[in-house]
Scaffold this motif. Structure first.
Motif, PDB file in Angstrom:
ATOM      1  N   ASP A   1       0.643  -1.368   0.022  1.00 33.15           N
ATOM      2  CA  ASP A   1      -0.064   0.092  -0.105  1.00 33.15           C
ATOM      3  C   ASP A   1       0.957   1.425   0.069  1.00 33.15           C
ATOM      4  N   LEU A   2       2.069   1.086   0.592  1.00 36.62           N
ATOM      5  CA  LEU A   2       2.911   2.410   0.479  1.00 36.62           C
ATOM      6  C   LEU A   2       3.858   2.736  -0.833  1.00 36.62           C
ATOM      7  N   VAL A   3       4.051   1.591  -1.285  1.00 34.31           N
ATOM      8  CA  VAL A   3       4.825   1.824  -2.757  1.00 34.31           C
ATOM      9  C   VAL A   3       3.698   1.607  -3.803  1.00 34.31           C
ATOM     10  N   LEU A   4       4.032   3.010  -4.710  1.00 32.03           N
ATOM     11  CA  LEU A   4       3.372   3.303  -5.964  1.00 32.03           C
ATOM     12  C   LEU A   4       4.329   3.377  -6.867  1.00 32.03           C
ATOM     13  N   SER A   5       3.994   2.527  -8.190  1.00 30.02           N
ATOM     14  CA  SER A   5       4.595   2.639  -9.366  1.00 30.02           C
ATOM     15  C   SER A   5       3.879   2.846 -10.405  1.00 30.02           C
ATOM     16  N   PHE A   6       4.038   3.577 -11.464  1.00 27.58           N
ATOM     17  CA  PHE A   6       3.425   3.796 -12.650  1.00 27.58           C
ATOM     18  C   PHE A   6       4.249   4.652 -13.542  1.00 27.58           C
ATOM     19  N   GLU A   7       3.800   4.779 -14.641  1.00 23.03           N
ATOM     20  CA  GLU A   7       4.220   5.385 -16.001  1.00 23.03           C
ATOM     21  C   GLU A   7       3.575   6.057 -16.758  1.00 23.03           C
TER      22      GLU A   7
ATOM     23  N   GLY B   1      12.927   7.433 -10.223  1.00 23.63           N
ATOM     24  CA  GLY B   1      12.438   7.547 -11.519  1.00 23.63           C
ATOM     25  C   GLY B   1      13.180   7.141 -12.863  1.00 23.63           C
ATOM     26  N   GLU B   2      12.410   7.105 -13.854  1.00 23.17           N
ATOM     27  CA  GLU B   2      13.596   7.311 -15.096  1.00 23.17           C
ATOM     28  C   GLU B   2      12.843   7.830 -16.188  1.00 23.17           C
ATOM     29  N   TRP B   3      13.621   8.386 -17.172  1.00 19.38           N
ATOM     30  CA  TRP B   3      13.038   9.105 -18.417  1.00 19.38           C
ATOM     31  C   TRP B   3      13.768   8.019 -19.398  1.00 19.38           C
ATOM     32  N   SER B   4      12.966   7.329 -20.296  1.00 13.63           N
ATOM     33  CA  SER B   4      13.380   6.351 -21.419  1.00 13.63           C
ATOM     34  C   SER B   4      12.867   7.006 -22.712  1.00 13.63           C
ATOM     35  N   VAL B   5      14.083   6.881 -23.745  1.00 10.21           N
ATOM     36  CA  VAL B   5      13.653   7.256 -24.981  1.00 10.21           C
ATOM     37  C   VAL B   5      13.663   6.053 -25.889  1.00 10.21           C
TER      38      VAL B   5
ATOM     39  N   ALA C   1      10.643   1.658 -35.694  1.00 16.17           N
ATOM     40  CA  ALA C   1      10.937   2.182 -37.399  1.00 16.17           C
ATOM     41  C   ALA C   1       9.888   3.631 -37.679  1.00 16.17           C
ATOM     42  N   THR C   2       9.067   3.803 -36.959  1.00 16.50           N
ATOM     43  CA  THR C   2       8.360   4.754 -37.278  1.00 16.50           C
ATOM     44  C   THR C   2       8.138   5.998 -36.522  1.00 16.50           C
ATOM     45  N   GLY C   3       9.001   6.105 -35.140  1.00 19.34           N
ATOM     46  CA  GLY C   3       9.158   7.166 -34.500  1.00 19.34           C
ATOM     47  C   GLY C   3       9.790   6.910 -33.136  1.00 19.34           C
ATOM     48  N   VAL C   4       9.077   7.486 -32.082  1.00 22.21           N
ATOM     49  CA  VAL C   4       9.950   7.360 -30.662  1.00 22.21           C
ATOM     50  C   VAL C   4       8.881   7.228 -29.747  1.00 22.21           C
ATOM     51  N   THR C   5       9.062   6.342 -28.827  1.00 20.30           N
ATOM     52  CA  THR C   5       8.206   6.491 -27.577  1.00 20.30           C
ATOM     53  C   THR C   5       9.137   6.798 -26.463  1.00 20.30           C
ATOM     54  N   VAL C   6       8.625   7.985 -25.847  1.00 23.06           N
ATOM     55  CA  VAL C   6       9.281   8.531 -24.432  1.00 23.06           C
ATOM     56  C   VAL C   6       8.368   8.310 -23.377  1.00 23.06           C
ATOM     57  N   VAL C   7       9.049   7.654 -22.376  1.00 25.60           N
ATOM     58  CA  VAL C   7       8.235   7.179 -20.922  1.00 25.60           C
ATOM     59  C   VAL C   7       8.672   7.823 -19.928  1.00 25.60           C
ATOM     60  N   SER C   8       8.076   8.279 -19.119  1.00 24.42           N
ATOM     61  CA  SER C   8       8.373   8.436 -17.726  1.00 24.42           C
ATOM     62  C   SER C   8       7.927   7.607 -16.638  1.00 24.42           C
ATOM     63  N   GLN C   9       8.925   7.057 -15.792  1.00 24.36           N
ATOM     64  CA  GLN C   9       8.363   5.993 -15.081  1.00 24.36           C
ATOM     65  C   GLN C   9       8.643   6.561 -13.440  1.00 24.36           C
ATOM     66  N   HIS C  10       7.836   6.545 -12.493  1.00 24.96           N
ATOM     67  CA  HIS C  10       7.899   6.651 -11.178  1.00 24.96           C
ATOM     68  C   HIS C  10       7.612   5.558 -10.200  1.00 24.96           C
TER      69      HIS C  10
ATOM     70  N   GLU D   1      -1.683  11.459  -9.700  1.00 26.57           N
ATOM     71  CA  GLU D   1      -2.116  12.621 -10.507  1.00 26.57           C
ATOM     72  C   GLU D   1      -1.143  13.817 -10.364  1.00 26.57           C
ATOM     73  N   ALA D   2      -0.344  14.053  -9.343  1.00 26.96           N
ATOM     74  CA  ALA D   2       0.418  15.100  -9.438  1.00 26.96           C
ATOM     75  C   ALA D   2       1.535  15.043 -10.041  1.00 26.96           C
ATOM     76  N   LEU D   3       2.199  13.813  -9.863  1.00 30.18           N
ATOM     77  CA  LEU D   3       3.492  13.237 -10.629  1.00 30.18           C
ATOM     78  C   LEU D   3       3.285  13.276 -11.940  1.00 30.18           C
ATOM     79  N   GLY D   4       2.231  12.488 -12.142  1.00 31.11           N
ATOM     80  CA  GLY D   4       1.658  12.183 -13.789  1.00 31.11           C
ATOM     81  C   GLY D   4       1.319  13.420 -14.479  1.00 31.11           C
ATOM     82  N   ARG D   5       0.814  14.599 -13.901  1.00 31.16           N
ATOM     83  CA  ARG D   5       0.628  15.702 -14.759  1.00 31.16           C
ATOM     84  C   ARG D   5       1.806  16.416 -15.057  1.00 31.16           C
ATOM     85  N   ASN D   6       2.677  16.492 -13.986  1.00 30.84           N
ATOM     86  CA  ASN D   6       3.961  17.326 -14.274  1.00 30.84           C
ATOM     87  C   ASN D   6       5.041  16.381 -15.409  1.00 30.84           C
TER      88      ASN D   6
END
Length: 318
Positions: free
Chosen positions: A156-162, A249-253, A257-266, A294-299
């Motif tokens: 309940d204390l640990v929260l992970s999302f991207e 957290g991590e930013w990953s690029v 073949a058709t572009g880029v997915t950029v991901v923010s993980q927390h 919501e706060a981290l995801g929004r930023n």
């Protein structure tokens, strides 16, 4: 080597948790940045179920240090031995053991041993290593005790999302936007101030003021480790807002073949004692999880979209 002085330290703590729980936390070194204050990032390079090789980054006396470490896990004896294979000066050698013992009356006694040598054995260098080892060991044991004793509510204390966005532009431009942290106050609206240094290539230490949705400002401090060839930036907040006990957290690029997915993980450990103080009387962990998500995801999403616009606008201008 016979005339080299070996310095030894011993630290211990009693934990009101089962030995298996304590051992499991120590064995899972990749999660140490989330649970141990000094640890910034850990990458497991090799593991065969017993022997493993790790690349580690941690703070020591205010500096960010990095080394390679070999560990041997022994779950039957509940011991883990370790040895730094590429220590940073002034450390010449560093090795030790985690020992998890069952207490007769229940619970666990956790012991951490270090043996180290220092090049030239200069007094000031030995004192530096002793201070760093003592400070970090005490912080690690205290944090591990706190986490292990809350094991039953840890999920309940640990929260992970991207969050992620799709970019039709070069991966290099997306990464460049995320890497140039010093430009963010001019480029990212929710960042009002940012001071940073780069003490080593790819290592960024920063303090940032962020404007929240209600117009207030909070200050965080972070260490970022940058891997440009892999398109990754990992980070740990070393000073967090009141509601978060830890935040990595991590930013990953990720190009294709058709572009880029950029991901923010927390990944966050919530500070349960601060929930009502921050969110009001009667608030609990479910409300805290939603608020932080919501706060981290929004930023993060705002920053991802700015990186997207940066890359796609540059392409259109060519």
């Amino acid at each position: 080597m016979s005339d080299v002085r070996v310095h030894r330290t011993r630290h211990s703590v009693d934990v009101d948790a089962q030995p298996g729980v304590v051992y499991g936390l120590i064995a899972d070194a990749e999660r140490w940045p989330l649970f141990f204050p000094p640890n910034v990032h850990v990458e497991r390079l090799e593991f065969d179920g017993r022997d493993e090789r790790l690349r580690m980054w941690a703070t020591a006396n205010g500096d960010v240090r990095s080394w390679l470490s070999e560990r041997a896990q022994d779950p039957a004896a509940r011991r883990i031995t370790f040895r730094q294979t590429r220590p940073q000066a002034p450390v010449e050698t560093m090795e030790g053991t985690w020992i998890v013992e069952e207490r007769p009356g229940g619970g666990t006694r956790l012991v951490l041993l270090h043996d180290f040598t220092v090049a030239g054995d200069r007094f000031e260098d030995v004192r530096w290593v002793e201070t760093a080892t003592d400070t970090n060991s005490r912080a690690e044991l205290a944090s591990l005790k706190g986490i292990a004793e809350r094991w039953t509510v840890l999920d309940d204390l640990v929260l992970s999302f991207e969050d992620s966005v799709r970019v039709h532009g070069p991966a290099e431009l997306v990464y460049d936007f995320l890497y140039r942290i010093g430009d963010w106050p001019e480029l990212v609206p929710h960042v009002s101030r940012l001071d940073f240094t780069e003490p080593a290539p790819g290592v960024q230490v920063m303090a940032m003021d962020t404007v929240t949705a209600d117009g207030s400002t909070h200050t965080t401090e972070s260490v970022r480790i940058c891997f440009p060839h892999a398109g990754r930036i990992v980070y740990k907040q070393t000073a967090t807002p009141a509601l978060m006990e830890a935040h990595t957290g991590e930013w990953s690029v990720v190009p294709d073949a058709t572009g880029v997915t950029v991901v923010s993980q927390h990944t966050v450990v919530l500070r349960e004692s601060a929930v009502e103080q921050v969110l009001g009387a009667g608030a609990g962990l479910p409300q805290a999880r939603r608020y932080v998500r919501e706060a981290l995801g929004r930023n993060s999403t705002a920053t991802l979209n700015l990186a997207k616009r940066h890359a796609e606008t540059a392409v259109r201008m060519l």
